[in-house]
Design a protein around this motif. Structure first.
Motif, PDB file in Angstrom:
ATOM      1  N   THR A  95       0.769  -1.455  -0.059  1.00 46.65           N
ATOM      2  CA  THR A  95       0.186  -0.058  -0.052  1.00 46.65           C
ATOM      3  C   THR A  95       0.748   1.389   0.078  1.00 46.65           C
ATOM      4  O   THR A  95       0.240   2.360  -0.152  1.00 46.65           O
ATOM      5  CB  THR A  95      -0.926   0.064   1.144  1.00 46.65           C
ATOM      6  N   SER A  96       2.103   1.145   0.250  1.00 45.89           N
ATOM      7  CA  SER A  96       3.020   2.433   0.062  1.00 45.89           C
ATOM      8  C   SER A  96       3.300   2.734  -1.327  1.00 45.89           C
ATOM      9  O   SER A  96       3.250   1.831  -2.218  1.00 45.89           O
ATOM     10  CB  SER A  96       4.182   2.323   0.863  1.00 45.89           C
ATOM     11  N   LYS A  97       3.681   3.751  -1.508  1.00 41.91           N
ATOM     12  CA  LYS A  97       3.716   4.524  -2.895  1.00 41.91           C
ATOM     13  C   LYS A  97       5.053   3.656  -3.311  1.00 41.91           C
ATOM     14  O   LYS A  97       5.262   3.338  -4.615  1.00 41.91           O
ATOM     15  CB  LYS A  97       3.769   5.824  -3.163  1.00 41.91           C
ATOM     16  N   SER A  98       6.060   3.245  -2.703  1.00 42.30           N
ATOM     17  CA  SER A  98       7.265   2.859  -3.167  1.00 42.30           C
ATOM     18  C   SER A  98       7.132   1.162  -3.099  1.00 42.30           C
ATOM     19  O   SER A  98       8.216   0.515  -3.431  1.00 42.30           O
ATOM     20  CB  SER A  98       8.560   3.304  -2.139  1.00 42.30           C
ATOM     21  N   ASP A  99       6.166   0.533  -2.572  1.00 37.53           N
ATOM     22  CA  ASP A  99       6.140  -0.811  -2.442  1.00 37.53           C
ATOM     23  C   ASP A  99       6.087  -1.341  -3.885  1.00 37.53           C
ATOM     24  O   ASP A  99       6.744  -2.384  -4.026  1.00 37.53           O
ATOM     25  CB  ASP A  99       4.731  -1.365  -1.642  1.00 37.53           C
ATOM     26  N   PRO A 100       5.064  -0.845  -4.916  1.00 32.82           N
ATOM     27  CA  PRO A 100       5.220  -1.741  -6.164  1.00 32.82           C
ATOM     28  C   PRO A 100       6.438  -1.699  -6.900  1.00 32.82           C
ATOM     29  O   PRO A 100       6.758  -2.993  -7.319  1.00 32.82           O
ATOM     30  CB  PRO A 100       4.070  -0.714  -7.146  1.00 32.82           C
ATOM     31  N   ILE A 101       7.207  -0.615  -7.025  1.00 32.56           N
ATOM     32  CA  ILE A 101       8.674  -0.611  -7.302  1.00 32.56           C
ATOM     33  C   ILE A 101       9.470  -1.792  -6.904  1.00 32.56           C
ATOM     34  O   ILE A 101      10.228  -2.556  -7.333  1.00 32.56           O
ATOM     35  CB  ILE A 101       9.316   0.478  -7.952  1.00 32.56           C
ATOM     36  N   GLU A 102       9.459  -1.895  -5.628  1.00 36.30           N
ATOM     37  CA  GLU A 102      10.222  -2.771  -4.615  1.00 36.30           C
ATOM     38  C   GLU A 102       9.641  -4.269  -4.821  1.00 36.30           C
ATOM     39  O   GLU A 102      10.633  -4.899  -4.972  1.00 36.30           O
ATOM     40  CB  GLU A 102      10.098  -2.418  -3.264  1.00 36.30           C
ATOM     41  N   ASN A 103       8.448  -4.379  -4.736  1.00 33.23           N
ATOM     42  CA  ASN A 103       8.005  -5.710  -4.672  1.00 33.23           C
ATOM     43  C   ASN A 103       7.519  -6.518  -5.995  1.00 33.23           C
ATOM     44  O   ASN A 103       7.171  -7.651  -6.005  1.00 33.23           O
ATOM     45  CB  ASN A 103       6.729  -5.853  -3.755  1.00 33.23           C
ATOM     46  N   ALA A 104       7.567  -5.696  -7.316  1.00 32.54           N
ATOM     47  CA  ALA A 104       7.097  -6.144  -8.639  1.00 32.54           C
ATOM     48  C   ALA A 104       8.119  -6.801  -9.630  1.00 32.54           C
ATOM     49  O   ALA A 104       7.810  -6.835 -10.565  1.00 32.54           O
ATOM     50  CB  ALA A 104       6.145  -5.099  -9.110  1.00 32.54           C
ATOM     51  N   GLN A 105       9.342  -6.355  -9.033  1.00 35.14           N
ATOM     52  CA  GLN A 105      10.384  -6.818 -10.050  1.00 35.14           C
ATOM     53  C   GLN A 105      10.544  -8.076 -10.688  1.00 35.14           C
ATOM     54  O   GLN A 105      10.801  -8.240 -11.821  1.00 35.14           O
ATOM     55  CB  GLN A 105      11.906  -6.484  -9.460  1.00 35.14           C
ATOM     56  N   GLU A 106       9.621  -9.169  -9.987  1.00 34.08           N
ATOM     57  CA  GLU A 106      10.092 -10.689 -10.340  1.00 34.08           C
ATOM     58  C   GLU A 106       8.632 -10.984 -11.091  1.00 34.08           C
ATOM     59  O   GLU A 106       8.418 -12.038 -11.542  1.00 34.08           O
ATOM     60  CB  GLU A 106      10.271 -11.421  -9.350  1.00 34.08           C
ATOM     61  N   PHE A 107       7.789  -9.974 -11.308  1.00 36.79           N
ATOM     62  CA  PHE A 107       6.447 -10.243 -11.871  1.00 36.79           C
ATOM     63  C   PHE A 107       6.562 -10.652 -13.174  1.00 36.79           C
ATOM     64  O   PHE A 107       7.326 -10.108 -13.914  1.00 36.79           O
ATOM     65  CB  PHE A 107       5.581  -9.053 -11.786  1.00 36.79           C
TER      66      PHE A 107
END
Ligand code: MTE
Length: 333
Positions: A95-107
């Motif tokens: 839910t933080s603005k910086s979470d997606p770039i941190e957590n989606a790299q292996e998508f």
């Protein structure tokens, strides 16, 4: 083993969102018992590093071939690419603005399958390559206005949703279009935990009236800044409806279904008094907890730059006003 590697480019949400709005959305999540674990603890990985091979796993984007001259444009300053890809709302990744770039790299987006089904004469399934090659790609520079009162100017690459729907041939009985994001808790931490994912019942769903979906401004985006979409912006394909608040622009779409009933939509299910089905940008109708009269434009301004500008009806896309001539926009927020 995964370790946290903070990036210099990381910007925190409260640098770009009004403090009261930022605090308010988090307070409501907290009061409902949900809060991003990553906001409390160090998040699991910035760029995930495979410690043994010492290789960084980074989501890769590729250049796109598209019409060079934008088919919709504006003379407003573009939001720098680095901000477009590092300040995101994608609750499936936190839910933080910086979470997606941190957590989606292996998508993983290839293979992908997106279906167009329901009240159509010709149901369609598109794979990853089809998404990029079935329709001529245009560049469209649109304003994106988030309901949280920040905005960006983004050069998208994509094709009109109408081209896709026309190929599927909607039946006369079709009145609405329902959209669904991928459901894959293995890849999306927010779908595994109600705390990380903000208490949303996944998959994330959205909907439009058929005439809104067929409007020439409504875009299926497969890229931005001339490259395929980064994971955190909704790879491999997302909706972009520029006259509506950003939450209507659903990411990583796997299903588009034509129906005769108004489809349920994620934020309306979660907080119906705050987020309506229409969600047209409207400076005269405030969010119950903050004003929508102005917005903070995220451009090149530094940390303390205000960049506060008035919000325009329909986000400045007045050409859609006719779609709502018989509708009370205060009641149908
Ligand atoms: N789509 C999904 N599946 N999940 C989300 O959390 N967030 C929405 C929308 N689409 C969201 C989503 C919201 S609130 C906004 S403002 C935009 O995506 C943000 O798009 P951006 O991160 O590319 O700026």
């Amino acid at each position: 083993m995964l370790i946290k590697v903070p990036k210099k480019s990381d910007i925190s949400e409260n640098m770009v969102t009004d403090q009261n709005v930022y605090q308010d959305r988090r307070n409501i999540l907290k009061s409902m018992g949900f809060f991003s674990a990553s906001a409390l603890l160090a998040s699991p990985s910035a760029k995930a590093i495979d410690w043994f091979s010492k290789k960084e796993k980074v989501f890769e984007t590729a250049p796109l071939t598209h019409n060079k001259a934008p088919s919709f444009s504006t003379d407003e300053t573009l939001t720098p690419e680095q901000k477009v890809i590092s300040h995101n709302n994608f609750y499936e990744f936190g839910t933080s603005k910086s979470d997606p770039i941190e957590n989606a790299q292996e998508f993983k987006v290839d293979p992908w399958s997106m279906t167009i089904e329901g009240l159509v004469e010709n149901p369609i399934t598109l794979g990853y390559d089809d998404l990029l090659s079935s329709f001529p790609l245009e560049e469209r520079i649109y304003r994106l206005r988030c309901v949280e009162a920040w905005s960006m100017v983004i050069p998208w690459n994509g094709f009109p949703l109408a081209s896709l729907l026309n190929k599927a041939k909607p039946l006369g009985s079709a009145k609405y279009v329902a959209f669904e994001t991928l459901y894959d808790p293995k890849q999306m931490p927010g779908q595994r935990s109600r705390f990380v994912g903000g208490g949303i019942d996944y998959p994330y769903v959205e909907g439009l009236r058929l005439d809104e979906a067929m409007h020439p401004l409504t875009l299926m985006s497969v890229g931005l800044y001339g490259k395929t979409l980064p994971a955190q912006n909704g790879a491999p394909i997302r909706l972009v409806v520029p006259w509506k608040y950003g939450f209507k622009s659903i990411k990583s779409v796997v299903k588009i279904k034509l129906t005769d009933r108004k489809p349920p939509t994620t934020w309306n299910i979660l907080a119906p008094r705050e987020y309506g089905f229409y969600a047209n940008v409207n400076p005269k109708v405030d969010h119950p907890r903050w004003s929508q009269a102005r917005e903070r434009r995220i451009t090149t301004g530094g940390l303390f730059s205000q960049n506060r500008i008035p919000t325009l009806p329909f986000n400045g896309y007045e050409e859609v006003a006719d779609l709502y001539k018989d509708l009370n926009l205060r009641r149908n927020y």
